[in-house]
Motif scaffolding. Structure first.
Motif, PDB file in Angstrom:
ATOM      1  N   VAL A  29      42.649  47.372  33.153  1.00 47.26           N
ATOM      2  CA  VAL A  29      42.988  48.565  33.937  1.00 47.26           C
ATOM      3  C   VAL A  29      43.200  48.113  35.379  1.00 47.26           C
ATOM      4  O   VAL A  29      43.208  46.925  35.659  1.00 47.26           O
ATOM      5  CB  VAL A  29      41.883  49.644  33.801  1.00 47.26           C
ATOM      6  N   GLY A  30      43.399  49.040  36.288  1.00 40.06           N
ATOM      7  CA  GLY A  30      43.613  48.646  37.676  1.00 40.06           C
ATOM      8  C   GLY A  30      42.312  48.204  38.334  1.00 40.06           C
ATOM      9  O   GLY A  30      41.239  48.595  37.913  1.00 40.06           O
ATOM     10  N   SER A  31      42.408  47.365  39.365  1.00 36.02           N
ATOM     11  CA  SER A  31      41.214  47.022  40.136  1.00 36.02           C
ATOM     12  C   SER A  31      41.451  47.401  41.598  1.00 36.02           C
ATOM     13  O   SER A  31      42.595  47.472  42.037  1.00 36.02           O
ATOM     14  CB  SER A  31      40.868  45.541  39.995  1.00 36.02           C
ATOM     15  N   ILE A  32      40.364  47.627  42.342  1.00 40.55           N
ATOM     16  CA  ILE A  32      40.526  48.203  43.691  1.00 40.55           C
ATOM     17  C   ILE A  32      41.280  47.291  44.650  1.00 40.55           C
ATOM     18  O   ILE A  32      41.904  47.765  45.580  1.00 40.55           O
ATOM     19  CB  ILE A  32      39.174  48.629  44.332  1.00 40.55           C
ATOM     20  N   GLU A  33      41.231  45.972  44.413  1.00 38.73           N
ATOM     21  CA  GLU A  33      41.946  45.068  45.322  1.00 38.73           C
ATOM     22  C   GLU A  33      43.377  44.811  44.844  1.00 38.73           C
ATOM     23  O   GLU A  33      44.096  44.022  45.450  1.00 38.73           O
ATOM     24  CB  GLU A  33      41.191  43.744  45.441  1.00 38.73           C
ATOM     25  N   GLY A  34      43.764  45.480  43.768  1.00 37.63           N
ATOM     26  CA  GLY A  34      45.125  45.336  43.254  1.00 37.63           C
ATOM     27  C   GLY A  34      45.181  44.437  42.046  1.00 37.63           C
ATOM     28  O   GLY A  34      44.351  43.550  41.877  1.00 37.63           O
ATOM     29  N   GLY A  35      46.180  44.682  41.205  1.00 36.72           N
ATOM     30  CA  GLY A  35      46.341  43.870  40.010  1.00 36.72           C
ATOM     31  C   GLY A  35      45.390  44.298  38.907  1.00 36.72           C
ATOM     32  O   GLY A  35      44.565  45.198  39.070  1.00 36.72           O
ATOM     33  N   SER A  36      45.522  43.617  37.781  1.00 34.34           N
ATOM     34  CA  SER A  36      44.764  43.988  36.602  1.00 34.34           C
ATOM     35  C   SER A  36      43.324  43.514  36.687  1.00 34.34           C
ATOM     36  O   SER A  36      43.028  42.427  37.153  1.00 34.34           O
ATOM     37  CB  SER A  36      45.443  43.367  35.382  1.00 34.34           C
ATOM     38  N   GLY A  37      42.404  44.352  36.227  1.00 37.04           N
ATOM     39  CA  GLY A  37      40.997  43.981  36.204  1.00 37.04           C
ATOM     40  C   GLY A  37      40.210  45.096  35.578  1.00 37.04           C
ATOM     41  O   GLY A  37      40.721  45.826  34.735  1.00 37.04           O
ATOM     42  N   GLY A  38      38.970  45.225  36.017  1.00 39.76           N
ATOM     43  CA  GLY A  38      38.137  46.246  35.410  1.00 39.76           C
ATOM     44  C   GLY A  38      37.733  47.343  36.364  1.00 39.76           C
ATOM     45  O   GLY A  38      37.067  48.280  35.971  1.00 39.76           O
ATOM     46  N   GLY A  39      38.095  47.241  37.625  1.00 39.64           N
ATOM     47  CA  GLY A  39      37.674  48.210  38.625  1.00 39.64           C
ATOM     48  C   GLY A  39      37.201  47.484  39.872  1.00 39.64           C
ATOM     49  O   GLY A  39      37.910  47.402  40.860  1.00 39.64           O
ATOM     50  N   LEU A  40      35.992  46.910  39.787  1.00 43.40           N
ATOM     51  CA  LEU A  40      35.446  46.213  40.962  1.00 43.40           C
ATOM     52  C   LEU A  40      35.915  44.773  41.071  1.00 43.40           C
ATOM     53  O   LEU A  40      35.864  44.186  42.143  1.00 43.40           O
ATOM     54  CB  LEU A  40      33.907  46.239  40.925  1.00 43.40           C
TER      55      LEU A  40
END
Lengths: 150, 277
Positions: free
Chosen positions: B30-41
């Motif tokens: 999913v989206g991550s807060i710093e941009g790009g794909s990740g889990g959130g944090l």
């Protein structure tokens, strides 16, 4: 000293994580022991799944062109045999190797994934539990490298 | 809220014609807060969207964080190309509830897959990422003694999916080693004159898929603690992500962010929506 403590906390956290990975790799004890063949509903269940799978493929405009030259009744027979054998059922796969079947077809990642999606939709349509789906997908996944870009 | 709706409608309209969705559902993260794909944090080694090695995919993400004394929003766009590279641009806005703090930060990030396939490979998928961040509002960072108001984090990330993991569930583990001297994501600048050394930080995520569309997971992010007298804690979250289709994901999380700029016990919620097309 404080710095040293911080580093050791970091290392211990990392090792817990690595331990977790190793555990998952070797955790066959946490997964079902029941024969997958039975979970799939035996011979009849596998035949039903295969029919649904063929149905999904027919509606999939991405992959349908690859099946235009395929003898559907042979595909059905060999697919049933293969799933039966993979799931520890009383069958022997008598078809050609995955490499031979797919050579010259130039199946790319997109087409491969589309087929996996079709299989998942077929499994969903006959209400196979996701745990059984995962067991079957896990047995088929290693064949990917024998299928794509041939 | 209106903006959110417009984006959702836009995503659906665009996705009808242009969906490049070669990958399997939910293998995009999913989206991550710093941009790009990740889990959130934290970012993951996985590239956003569903583009395979012959395709290009686009993602739009909006995330909202609400903890006891602060709120943070992150809006961003990313492009993933040929299952090799992901480029993202995000703007973060960080505010406190009393209205004294209002900080904007731009993040340009790039992530490249070095090796492997998280789903089909035996070894984990490994990616390297760079996040360059620039503060648009520098006063708070400077007044707290930050050495710089912009900086670049580097991370090495590894992710592995087990299709048939424990209890026959699909499981994903991701681990990052980040090299950074950012104070609270860089929102409070980078380093201090007394402590201006970057350090190695550990980030991990563990996710289990309940079914094909719903995943639950947790993340842990180690943080630096550079500014004397202003404690910075490690971050943690538990989340649930829902993938109604390949063009949409929704994530809800409970965050434990610890102490932020002298305010203790910053726990609260995270909501994120991502469209892929």
């Amino acid at each position: 000293m404080n710095e040293l403590k911080k580093i050791s906390i970091k290392i211990s956290r990392l090792s817990i994580f690595i331990l977790l990975i190793v555990t998952i790799n070797g955790c066959s004890s946490l997964t079902s022991n029941e024969r997958l063949f039975d979970q799939l509903g035996g011979q009849a269940g596998i035949e039903l799944l295969t029919d649904k799978f063929i149905e999904e493929i027919q509606y999939d405009k991405d992959v349908m062109p690859y099946f235009l030259k395929t003898d559907v009744s042979r595909f059905r027979q060999k697919f049933v045999e293969q799933i039966c054998m993979l799931s520890n059922g009383p069958c022997q796969y008598t078809g050609d190797s995955m490499e031979d079947v797919h050579s010259g077809m130039e199946i790319n990642q997109r087409h491969f994934n589309a087929i996996v999606d079709d299989l998942i939709m077929a499994m969903e349509s006959i209400n196979l539990p996701v745990t059984t789906q995962n067991r079957l997908l896990n047995l088929l996944a290693p064949m990917r490298k024998q299928i794509i870009y041939r | 809220m209106t903006r959110l709706l417009i984006i959702i409608i836009l995503i659906f309209q665009v996705s009808v014609n242009y969906a490049e969705n070669g990958k399997l559902l939910a293998t995009s993260g999913v989206g991550s807060i710093e941009g790009g794909s990740g889990g959130g944090l934290i970012p993951w080694a996985i590239l956003g969207g569903y583009a395979t090695q012959d395709e290009v995919g686009f993602n739009a993400t909006m995330s909202e964080v609400n903890v006891k004394d602060y709120s943070l929003s992150s809006h961003g766009l990313s492009v993933s190309a040929y299952d090799r590279i992901e480029v993202s641009f995000n703007q973060i806005r960080f505010e406190n509830n009393t209205g004294e703090v209002d900080i904007k930060q731009n993040i340009s990030a790039i992530k490249a897959r070095i090796y492997g396939d998280a789903l089909y490979g035996f070894w984990p998928q490994v990616s390297i990422g760079f996040q360059h961040k620039t503060l648009l509002d520098k006063a708070v960072a400077t007044s707290l003694g930050a050495k710089n108001t912009d900086g670049t984090d580097i991370y090495l990330s590894a992710a592995k999916v087990w299709l048939n993991g424990p209890f026959n569930r699909t499981v994903l583990l991701n681990s990052n080693i980040r090299y950074s001297k950012a104070n609270q994501l860089g929102l409070l600048g980078y380093g201090t004159s007394a402590n201006n050394n970057a350090e190695f930080l550990l980030e991990v995520a563990a996710v289990a898929f309940i079914n094909r569309r719903i995943a639950i997971g947790m993340e842990y992010r180690q943080k630096p603690d550079n500014i004397n007298g202003i404690k910075e804690d490690d971050w943690q979250d538990v989340f649930i992500a829902y993938f109604p289709s390949k063009s949409l994901s929704l994530t809800l999380a409970y965050l434990q962010l610890g102490e932020i700029a002298t305010k203790k016990d910053q726990s609260g919620t995270y909501f994120s929506i991502q469209g892929s097309f």
